[in-house]
Design a protein around this motif. Structure first.
Motif, PDB file in Angstrom:
ATOM      1  N   LYS A  44      -0.320  -2.111 -13.506  1.00 53.52           N
ATOM      2  CA  LYS A  44      -1.603  -1.880 -14.195  1.00 53.52           C
ATOM      3  C   LYS A  44      -2.383  -0.733 -13.554  1.00 53.52           C
ATOM      4  O   LYS A  44      -3.226  -0.109 -14.187  1.00 53.52           O
ATOM      5  CB  LYS A  44      -2.446  -3.150 -14.198  1.00 53.52           C
ATOM      6  N   GLU A  45      -2.100  -0.458 -12.280  1.00 53.14           N
ATOM      7  CA  GLU A  45      -2.776   0.642 -11.581  1.00 53.14           C
ATOM      8  C   GLU A  45      -2.164   2.002 -11.931  1.00 53.14           C
ATOM      9  O   GLU A  45      -2.639   3.029 -11.466  1.00 53.14           O
ATOM     10  CB  GLU A  45      -2.719   0.419 -10.068  1.00 53.14           C
ATOM     11  N   PHE A  46      -1.084   1.984 -12.735  1.00 53.54           N
ATOM     12  CA  PHE A  46      -0.380   3.227 -13.085  1.00 53.54           C
ATOM     13  C   PHE A  46      -0.247   3.331 -14.606  1.00 53.54           C
ATOM     14  O   PHE A  46       0.838   3.125 -15.158  1.00 53.54           O
ATOM     15  CB  PHE A  46       1.004   3.252 -12.416  1.00 53.54           C
ATOM     16  N   PRO A  47      -1.358   3.660 -15.297  1.00 53.66           N
ATOM     17  CA  PRO A  47      -1.328   3.661 -16.758  1.00 53.66           C
ATOM     18  C   PRO A  47      -0.327   4.646 -17.366  1.00 53.66           C
ATOM     19  O   PRO A  47       0.081   4.480 -18.517  1.00 53.66           O
ATOM     20  CB  PRO A  47      -2.764   4.030 -17.153  1.00 53.66           C
ATOM     21  N   ASN A  49      15.077  -5.953 -12.035  1.00 49.57           N
ATOM     22  CA  ASN A  49      15.385  -4.556 -12.401  1.00 49.57           C
ATOM     23  C   ASN A  49      14.370  -4.116 -13.439  1.00 49.57           C
ATOM     24  O   ASN A  49      14.184  -4.788 -14.458  1.00 49.57           O
ATOM     25  CB  ASN A  49      16.780  -4.473 -13.025  1.00 49.57           C
ATOM     26  N   VAL A  50      13.725  -2.980 -13.207  1.00 51.29           N
ATOM     27  CA  VAL A  50      12.708  -2.513 -14.145  1.00 51.29           C
ATOM     28  C   VAL A  50      12.957  -1.063 -14.543  1.00 51.29           C
ATOM     29  O   VAL A  50      13.434  -0.256 -13.739  1.00 51.29           O
ATOM     30  CB  VAL A  50      11.272  -2.644 -13.550  1.00 51.29           C
ATOM     31  N   ILE A  51      12.656  -0.751 -15.796  1.00 51.56           N
ATOM     32  CA  ILE A  51      12.690   0.629 -16.295  1.00 51.56           C
ATOM     33  C   ILE A  51      11.285   0.977 -16.769  1.00 51.56           C
ATOM     34  O   ILE A  51      10.684   0.237 -17.553  1.00 51.56           O
ATOM     35  CB  ILE A  51      13.668   0.782 -17.475  1.00 51.56           C
ATOM     36  N   MET A  52      10.779   2.110 -16.282  1.00 49.56           N
ATOM     37  CA  MET A  52       9.470   2.603 -16.689  1.00 49.56           C
ATOM     38  C   MET A  52       9.622   3.988 -17.316  1.00 49.56           C
ATOM     39  O   MET A  52      10.570   4.696 -17.013  1.00 49.56           O
ATOM     40  CB  MET A  52       8.535   2.694 -15.479  1.00 49.56           C
ATOM     41  N   LYS A  53       8.668   4.345 -18.157  1.00 51.00           N
ATOM     42  CA  LYS A  53       8.654   5.658 -18.776  1.00 51.00           C
ATOM     43  C   LYS A  53       7.333   6.334 -18.435  1.00 51.00           C
ATOM     44  O   LYS A  53       6.273   5.707 -18.510  1.00 51.00           O
ATOM     45  CB  LYS A  53       8.785   5.535 -20.293  1.00 51.00           C
ATOM     46  N   LYS A  54       7.399   7.616 -18.055  1.00 49.86           N
ATOM     47  CA  LYS A  54       6.172   8.384 -17.823  1.00 49.86           C
ATOM     48  C   LYS A  54       5.679   8.867 -19.176  1.00 49.86           C
ATOM     49  O   LYS A  54       6.340   9.677 -19.837  1.00 49.86           O
ATOM     50  CB  LYS A  54       6.450   9.570 -16.882  1.00 49.86           C
ATOM     51  N   ILE A  55       4.530   8.374 -19.592  1.00 49.43           N
ATOM     52  CA  ILE A  55       4.082   8.651 -20.957  1.00 49.43           C
ATOM     53  C   ILE A  55       3.093   9.794 -21.062  1.00 49.43           C
ATOM     54  O   ILE A  55       2.740  10.219 -22.155  1.00 49.43           O
ATOM     55  CB  ILE A  55       3.496   7.375 -21.610  1.00 49.43           C
ATOM     56  N   ASP A  56       2.631  10.314 -19.930  1.00 51.70           N
ATOM     57  CA  ASP A  56       1.682  11.425 -20.004  1.00 51.70           C
ATOM     58  C   ASP A  56       1.832  12.363 -18.816  1.00 51.70           C
ATOM     59  O   ASP A  56       2.224  11.947 -17.753  1.00 51.70           O
ATOM     60  CB  ASP A  56       0.251  10.867 -20.073  1.00 51.70           C
ATOM     61  N   ASN A  72       0.834  -1.218   0.000  1.00 52.50           N
ATOM     62  CA  ASN A  72       0.000   0.000   0.000  1.00 52.50           C
ATOM     63  C   ASN A  72       0.865   1.264   0.000  1.00 52.50           C
ATOM     64  O   ASN A  72       0.561   2.242  -0.708  1.00 52.50           O
ATOM     65  CB  ASN A  72      -0.992   0.005   1.169  1.00 52.50           C
ATOM     66  N   GLU A  73       1.973   1.256   0.754  1.00 48.02           N
ATOM     67  CA  GLU A  73       2.881   2.418   0.772  1.00 48.02           C
ATOM     68  C   GLU A  73       3.659   2.525  -0.541  1.00 48.02           C
ATOM     69  O   GLU A  73       3.935   3.631  -1.021  1.00 48.02           O
ATOM     70  CB  GLU A  73       3.868   2.313   1.946  1.00 48.02           C
ATOM     71  N   LEU A  74       3.988   1.384  -1.122  1.00 48.13           N
ATOM     72  CA  LEU A  74       4.686   1.374  -2.409  1.00 48.13           C
ATOM     73  C   LEU A  74       3.817   2.053  -3.479  1.00 48.13           C
ATOM     74  O   LEU A  74       4.304   2.858  -4.268  1.00 48.13           O
ATOM     75  CB  LEU A  74       5.023  -0.063  -2.823  1.00 48.13           C
ATOM     76  N   LYS A  75       2.536   1.750  -3.477  1.00 48.76           N
ATOM     77  CA  LYS A  75       1.624   2.365  -4.465  1.00 48.76           C
ATOM     78  C   LYS A  75       1.571   3.881  -4.282  1.00 48.76           C
ATOM     79  O   LYS A  75       1.593   4.628  -5.262  1.00 48.76           O
ATOM     80  CB  LYS A  75       0.218   1.766  -4.332  1.00 48.76           C
ATOM     81  N   GLN A  76       1.523   4.328  -3.040  1.00 46.96           N
ATOM     82  CA  GLN A  76       1.513   5.780  -2.776  1.00 46.96           C
ATOM     83  C   GLN A  76       2.809   6.429  -3.275  1.00 46.96           C
ATOM     84  O   GLN A  76       2.804   7.520  -3.843  1.00 46.96           O
ATOM     85  CB  GLN A  76       1.354   6.053  -1.269  1.00 46.96           C
ATOM     86  N   THR A  77       3.922   5.745  -3.055  1.00 48.15           N
ATOM     87  CA  THR A  77       5.219   6.273  -3.481  1.00 48.15           C
ATOM     88  C   THR A  77       5.329   6.299  -5.007  1.00 48.15           C
ATOM     89  O   THR A  77       5.870   7.253  -5.580  1.00 48.15           O
ATOM     90  CB  THR A  77       6.365   5.449  -2.854  1.00 48.15           C
ATOM     91  N   LEU A  78       4.816   5.274  -5.668  1.00 44.05           N
ATOM     92  CA  LEU A  78       4.837   5.269  -7.133  1.00 44.05           C
ATOM     93  C   LEU A  78       4.055   6.462  -7.687  1.00 44.05           C
ATOM     94  O   LEU A  78       4.458   7.076  -8.677  1.00 44.05           O
ATOM     95  CB  LEU A  78       4.262   3.955  -7.682  1.00 44.05           C
TER      96      LEU A  78
END
Length: 196
Positions: free
Chosen positions: A162-165, A189-196, A112-118
């Motif tokens: 999936k909760e972070f489109p 190890n993961v790399i994500m891109k902010k698309i919007d 739950n805290e991880l989701k808030q931090t994301l």
């Protein structure tokens, strides 16, 4: 989280000795290949400052943050600039960073805290910014070795995301621990891109 922070405050010197001089260029390259020269990187949970130091030496602008007061003191000396002592839930930057580096730090947060931090990281990133995170590989969540751990696999992390489109998964790599004697520990190890 308090118990985990206490662990790092008490073991700061030993943690610094174990992690500071580990060769980590290839892991940092996972993020850096996506960034422009002189990009601004947030090192979120910088620990000993090893990666902040590497980024600074390569000409990047770095904001280093850690929740452990003792590690902040050590990391400040290691990197030659102030490290901000701040918890993940205190991150309030908006569209500020080209990249966020969270190496073996977010893994200490309950889901739950991880989701808030994301959500906070997503806000802190500029559009088309990139975000690296690493977690121990597996499906364990709970206390281990005096700290809280939240492990992930490719499947469980993709499900969480999936909760972070607006955070699009770019790259996933499973690697072996680089600290001698821990060759049996795997990392996601993961790399994500902010698309919007």
């Amino acid at each position: 989280m308090t118990k985990t922070l206490n662990y790092y405050n008490q073991c700061a010197e030993a943690y610094n000795e174990t992690t500071l001089n580990i060769e980590f260029d290839s892991k940092r390259e996972m993020l850096l290949k996506y960034l422009q020269p002189n990009a601004h990187i947030l090192d979120l949970g910088c620990g000993s400052g090893r990666d902040s130091k590497g980024f600074l030496q390569n000409g990047y602008k770095v904001t280093a943050v850690d929740g452990s007061k003792e590690l902040c003191k050590i990391a400040s000396k290691n990197i030659g600039q102030d490290v901000i002592c701040q918890l993940f839930n205190e991150l309030d930057a908006v569209n500020e960073f080209d990249g966020v580096w969270a190496c073996a730090s977010l893994l200490h947060l309950p889901t739950n805290e991880l989701k808030q931090t994301l959500k906070r990281v997503e806000k802190a990133l500029k559009k088309d910014g990139y975000f690296y995170a690493s977690f121990k590989y597996g499906d364990f969540e709970g206390e281990r070795d005096g700290r809280y751990f939240n492990d992930f696999t490719e499947v469980s992390f993709s499900t969480l995301l999936k909760e972070f489109p607006n955070l699009e998964l770019q790259e996933v790599e499973v690697t072996t621990d680089v600290i001698p004697g821990r060759e049996n520990v795997s990392w996601l190890n993961v790399i994500m891109k902010k698309i919007d």
